[in-house]
Design an enzyme around this catalytic site. Sequence first.
Site, PDB file in Angstrom:
ATOM      1  N   CYS A 158       2.937  -5.093   6.668  1.00 38.17           N
ATOM      2  CA  CYS A 158       2.614  -4.650   5.305  1.00 38.17           C
ATOM      3  C   CYS A 158       3.848  -4.050   4.641  1.00 38.17           C
ATOM      4  O   CYS A 158       4.854  -3.773   5.292  1.00 38.17           O
ATOM      5  CB  CYS A 158       1.494  -3.614   5.331  1.00 38.17           C
ATOM      6  SG  CYS A 158      -0.126  -4.293   5.764  1.00 38.17           S
ATOM      7  N   HIS A 182       0.825  -1.211   0.000  1.00 42.73           N
ATOM      8  CA  HIS A 182       0.000   0.000   0.000  1.00 42.73           C
ATOM      9  C   HIS A 182       0.856   1.256   0.000  1.00 42.73           C
ATOM     10  O   HIS A 182       2.076   1.206   0.163  1.00 42.73           O
ATOM     11  CB  HIS A 182      -0.964  -0.015   1.191  1.00 42.73           C
ATOM     12  CG  HIS A 182      -0.317  -0.002   2.543  1.00 42.73           C
ATOM     13  ND1 HIS A 182       0.193   1.137   3.124  1.00 42.73           N
ATOM     14  CD2 HIS A 182      -0.120  -0.998   3.439  1.00 42.73           C
ATOM     15  CE1 HIS A 182       0.676   0.845   4.322  1.00 42.73           C
ATOM     16  NE2 HIS A 182       0.504  -0.450   4.534  1.00 42.73           N
TER      17      HIS A 182
END
Length: 197
Positions: A168, A152
Amino acid sequence: MTDFRRLTGTFVAAIGLILSAPHAIAQQPDRGDEPGLVADDGYQLEPEWQKQVVYFRTTETPGTIIISTAERHLYLVQPGGRAIRYGIGVGRDGFQWQGLVNITNKKEWPDWTPPPEMIQRQPYLPRFMAGGPGNPLGARAMYLGTTVYRIHGTNRPDTIGTKVSSGCFRLVNNDVADLYDRVPVGTKVVIRQKPEL
């Protein structure tokens, strides 16, 4: 003798500060996630973390994403022994992982619902945050398999090249938008912790 006592007292105080530092650091909020902070679009990445085409040897087919946690780079394999290399932020110690997954979903300006484990570690986080410039997921998100992890964007471009996330992989917003446009749902993603020899 007074100088010796003063020096000893200073030394003991310094040792106390050193020994209490890990506890104090553990109590501080994770600076990798700052809900509501709007990214500085003028932030200039160091050359190491800027997007570039590089020579890259691999047996993976073009279109595959290879993430090297140790190098803090994401490679999008291209034809002819090359790859587009992006600088990334990765999981902090204890939150790094490896494996083989596929991109199962893609979203522009995604909403953010931190998982319960993350809320437990960081109780100051919101339970839900709508997508937008202040959202820690940034401009785009690509969801990895059935995990809670994503590739992301970020509202903290200064964290690229560091180990601060909860697992992440983050890119600056311009880079994640570029990658997002290049890869479809179903793209193979290889996550490696150690560099290939």
